[in-house]
Design a protein around this motif. Structure first.
Motif, PDB file in Angstrom:
ATOM      1  N   MET A   1     -15.046   8.599   3.011  1.00 34.31           N
ATOM      2  CA  MET A   1     -14.969   7.196   2.618  1.00 34.31           C
ATOM      3  C   MET A   1     -15.650   7.023   1.262  1.00 34.31           C
ATOM      4  O   MET A   1     -16.737   7.555   1.050  1.00 34.31           O
ATOM      5  N   ARG A   2     -14.995   6.285   0.376  1.00 35.51           N
ATOM      6  CA  ARG A   2     -15.554   6.021  -0.944  1.00 35.51           C
ATOM      7  C   ARG A   2     -15.956   4.549  -1.027  1.00 35.51           C
ATOM      8  O   ARG A   2     -15.137   3.660  -0.763  1.00 35.51           O
ATOM      9  N   LEU A   3     -17.231   4.302  -1.383  1.00 39.52           N
ATOM     10  CA  LEU A   3     -17.742   2.946  -1.527  1.00 39.52           C
ATOM     11  C   LEU A   3     -18.046   2.697  -2.998  1.00 39.52           C
ATOM     12  O   LEU A   3     -18.880   3.392  -3.589  1.00 39.52           O
ATOM     13  N   VAL A   4     -17.364   1.719  -3.566  1.00 34.70           N
ATOM     14  CA  VAL A   4     -17.525   1.408  -4.986  1.00 34.70           C
ATOM     15  C   VAL A   4     -17.945  -0.050  -5.131  1.00 34.70           C
ATOM     16  O   VAL A   4     -17.324  -0.944  -4.544  1.00 34.70           O
ATOM     17  N   ILE A   5     -18.996  -0.273  -5.896  1.00 37.09           N
ATOM     18  CA  ILE A   5     -19.339  -1.636  -6.302  1.00 37.09           C
ATOM     19  C   ILE A   5     -19.017  -1.730  -7.788  1.00 37.09           C
ATOM     20  O   ILE A   5     -19.512  -0.920  -8.594  1.00 37.09           O
ATOM     21  N   ALA A   6     -18.152  -2.668  -8.130  1.00 36.32           N
ATOM     22  CA  ALA A   6     -17.686  -2.762  -9.517  1.00 36.32           C
ATOM     23  C   ALA A   6     -17.331  -4.201  -9.854  1.00 36.32           C
ATOM     24  O   ALA A   6     -17.018  -5.012  -8.972  1.00 36.32           O
ATOM     25  N   ARG A   7     -17.387  -4.498 -11.146  1.00 37.46           N
ATOM     26  CA  ARG A   7     -16.847  -5.759 -11.640  1.00 37.46           C
ATOM     27  C   ARG A   7     -15.366  -5.532 -11.854  1.00 37.46           C
ATOM     28  O   ARG A   7     -14.963  -4.646 -12.616  1.00 37.46           O
ATOM     29  N   CYS A   8     -14.545  -6.308 -11.151  1.00 37.79           N
ATOM     30  CA  CYS A   8     -13.111  -6.022 -11.143  1.00 37.79           C
ATOM     31  C   CYS A   8     -12.291  -7.281 -10.886  1.00 37.79           C
ATOM     32  O   CYS A   8     -12.808  -8.298 -10.423  1.00 37.79           O
ATOM     33  N   SER A   9     -10.993  -7.178 -11.175  1.00 37.43           N
ATOM     34  CA  SER A   9     -10.011  -8.181 -10.752  1.00 37.43           C
ATOM     35  C   SER A   9      -8.989  -7.451  -9.892  1.00 37.43           C
ATOM     36  O   SER A   9      -8.803  -6.235 -10.027  1.00 37.43           O
ATOM     37  N   VAL A  10      -8.335  -8.197  -9.003  1.00 37.62           N
ATOM     38  CA  VAL A  10      -7.425  -7.562  -8.042  1.00 37.62           C
ATOM     39  C   VAL A  10      -6.143  -8.391  -7.937  1.00 37.62           C
ATOM     40  O   VAL A  10      -6.198  -9.618  -7.815  1.00 37.62           O
ATOM     41  N   ASP A  11      -5.002  -7.696  -7.975  1.00 37.84           N
ATOM     42  CA  ASP A  11      -3.697  -8.352  -7.790  1.00 37.84           C
ATOM     43  C   ASP A  11      -2.909  -7.634  -6.718  1.00 37.84           C
ATOM     44  O   ASP A  11      -2.822  -6.403  -6.713  1.00 37.84           O
ATOM     45  N   TYR A  12      -2.353  -8.416  -5.794  1.00 37.60           N
ATOM     46  CA  TYR A  12      -1.440  -7.875  -4.776  1.00 37.60           C
ATOM     47  C   TYR A  12      -0.021  -8.221  -5.214  1.00 37.60           C
ATOM     48  O   TYR A  12       0.292  -9.382  -5.469  1.00 37.60           O
ATOM     49  N   VAL A  13       0.832  -7.207  -5.294  1.00 38.51           N
ATOM     50  CA  VAL A  13       2.209  -7.401  -5.748  1.00 38.51           C
ATOM     51  C   VAL A  13       3.146  -6.796  -4.715  1.00 38.51           C
ATOM     52  O   VAL A  13       3.044  -5.615  -4.386  1.00 38.51           O
ATOM     53  N   GLY A  14       4.064  -7.617  -4.192  1.00 40.11           N
ATOM     54  CA  GLY A  14       5.013  -7.124  -3.201  1.00 40.11           C
ATOM     55  C   GLY A  14       5.732  -8.268  -2.540  1.00 40.11           C
ATOM     56  O   GLY A  14       6.226  -9.179  -3.206  1.00 40.11           O
ATOM     57  N   ARG A  15       5.738  -8.248  -1.205  1.00 44.09           N
ATOM     58  CA  ARG A  15       6.416  -9.320  -0.463  1.00 44.09           C
ATOM     59  C   ARG A  15       5.716 -10.666  -0.665  1.00 44.09           C
ATOM     60  O   ARG A  15       6.296 -11.718  -0.461  1.00 44.09           O
ATOM     61  N   ILE A  93     -20.767  -0.161 -11.097  1.00 46.02           N
ATOM     62  CA  ILE A  93     -22.147  -0.430 -10.701  1.00 46.02           C
ATOM     63  C   ILE A  93     -22.647   0.662  -9.748  1.00 46.02           C
ATOM     64  O   ILE A  93     -23.763   1.148  -9.875  1.00 46.02           O
ATOM     65  N   SER A  94     -21.802   1.069  -8.822  1.00 46.09           N
ATOM     66  CA  SER A  94     -22.149   2.147  -7.885  1.00 46.09           C
ATOM     67  C   SER A  94     -20.861   2.799  -7.404  1.00 46.09           C
ATOM     68  O   SER A  94     -19.848   2.117  -7.213  1.00 46.09           O
ATOM     69  N   ASP A  95     -20.906   4.128  -7.206  1.00 44.74           N
ATOM     70  CA  ASP A  95     -19.727   4.870  -6.741  1.00 44.74           C
ATOM     71  C   ASP A  95     -20.222   6.028  -5.883  1.00 44.74           C
ATOM     72  O   ASP A  95     -20.827   6.973  -6.385  1.00 44.74           O
ATOM     73  N   GLN A  96     -19.992   5.938  -4.558  1.00 42.12           N
ATOM     74  CA  GLN A  96     -20.503   6.957  -3.639  1.00 42.12           C
ATOM     75  C   GLN A  96     -19.429   7.371  -2.645  1.00 42.12           C
ATOM     76  O   GLN A  96     -18.607   6.552  -2.225  1.00 42.12           O
ATOM     77  N   ASN A  97     -19.447   8.651  -2.271  1.00 44.52           N
ATOM     78  CA  ASN A  97     -18.531   9.200  -1.270  1.00 44.52           C
ATOM     79  C   ASN A  97     -19.325   9.652  -0.051  1.00 44.52           C
ATOM     80  O   ASN A  97     -20.406  10.234  -0.181  1.00 44.52           O
ATOM     81  N   PHE A  98     -18.756   9.407   1.130  1.00 44.06           N
ATOM     82  CA  PHE A  98     -19.398   9.795   2.387  1.00 44.06           C
ATOM     83  C   PHE A  98     -18.356  10.430   3.307  1.00 44.06           C
ATOM     84  O   PHE A  98     -17.204   9.978   3.370  1.00 44.06           O
ATOM     85  N   GLU A  99     -18.765  11.468   4.045  1.00 41.48           N
ATOM     86  CA  GLU A  99     -17.915  12.077   5.059  1.00 41.48           C
ATOM     87  C   GLU A  99     -18.380  11.571   6.421  1.00 41.48           C
ATOM     88  O   GLU A  99     -19.475  11.915   6.892  1.00 41.48           O
ATOM     89  N   LEU A 100     -17.561  10.740   7.064  1.00 44.57           N
ATOM     90  CA  LEU A 100     -17.954  10.122   8.330  1.00 44.57           C
ATOM     91  C   LEU A 100     -17.553  10.937   9.545  1.00 44.57           C
ATOM     92  O   LEU A 100     -18.076  10.723  10.637  1.00 44.57           O
ATOM     93  N   GLY A 101     -16.591  11.859   9.404  1.00 43.83           N
ATOM     94  CA  GLY A 101     -16.138  12.629  10.550  1.00 43.83           C
ATOM     95  C   GLY A 101     -15.209  11.827  11.447  1.00 43.83           C
ATOM     96  O   GLY A 101     -14.792  10.715  11.120  1.00 43.83           O
ATOM     97  N   VAL A 102     -14.895  12.379  12.600  1.00 42.88           N
ATOM     98  CA  VAL A 102     -13.962  11.752  13.549  1.00 42.88           C
ATOM     99  C   VAL A 102     -14.703  10.716  14.381  1.00 42.88           C
ATOM    100  O   VAL A 102     -15.752  10.994  14.967  1.00 42.88           O
TER     101      VAL A 102
END
Length: 231
Positions: A1-15, A93-102
């Protein structure tokens, strides 16, 4: 799992289309390809998301994006519908990866467990002619509560919740995607059953071809017989 904290904008394009203006947010990218966009509020509900199966790509920035201060652009594309979630990142701001397993899966509370038992014994509540195959039908990502057959003999997967919300619909959707790959089961339809189903969850379920059934727990308990059953 990748957890990112960032200043961003988001657009959903589709249906449908949706836009989140530039702000600091938490981005959660999971191993199943899904992406969730969270703010510091709203409890567990993301502001926007892309469900699996999906793939995340880092795309080349246009001149307009570069002039606007974008330093990286993600496109998360749904493999079946082609819908896209486009994330313009302006600051890391922050970018971290974690292995959570099953994950061992959710342990249901007493009411949900009893609802499953009662519906298995009263499978006709799904409609005349339905028959029970088994409870806790195992899939690669966990057990679906009930596997049944409709009057035409087609497989029906039933997910049971005490309170029916969007998360439960997403869970059943994942089960259906896997079960429909099994040539011995396909085509498999879905039923989302709960004591109460939220309007948003019902809308999402019906959009995905999943039938909703409201369960009256007290009435089902009153219909309970003393007959022993093997499920």
């Amino acid at each position: 799992m990748r957890l990112v904290i960032a200043r961003c904008s988001v657009d959903y394009v589709g249906r449908l289309t949706a836009h989140l203006p530039e702000a600091t947010r938490l981005l959660i990218h999971k191993a199943d390809g899904s992406l969730l966009v969270h703010s510091d509020g709203g409890s567990y509900k993301p502001l926007n998301w892309m469900s699996p199966p999906a793939i995340l790509s880092v795309v080349e920035l246009s001149e307009e994006q570069q002039l606007g201060g974008v330093i990286e652009c993600w496109e998360v594309t749904h493999r079946k519908t082609g819908d896209k979630l486009r994330v313009n990142i302006y600051e890391w701001i922050s970018d971290q990866n974690f292995e959570l397993g099953v994950d061992p899966g959710l342990t249901k509370d007493g009411v949900e467990a009893h609802l499953q038992e009662l519906l298995a014994a009263q499978i006709e509540r799904l409609g005349d002619g339905h028959t029970l195959v088994r409870r806790e039908h195992m899939t690669a990502i966990g057990p679906v509560d009930i596997l049944a057959r409709d009057p035409e003999g087609k497989a029906v997967a039933v997910e049971i919740k005490r309170r029916g919300e969007i998360d439960g619909v997403e869970q059943l959707t994942r089960y259906l995607e896997l079960m429909n790959r099994d040539p011995l089961l396909t085509p498999v339809t879905g039923v989302f059953a709960a004591q109460e189903i939220k309007p948003q969850a019902r809308t999402l379920a019906e959009d995905r071809g999943i039938r909703c059934v409201v369960l009256d727990y007290e009435d089902m308990r009153g219909s309970e017989s003393g007959e022993l059953r093997l499920f």
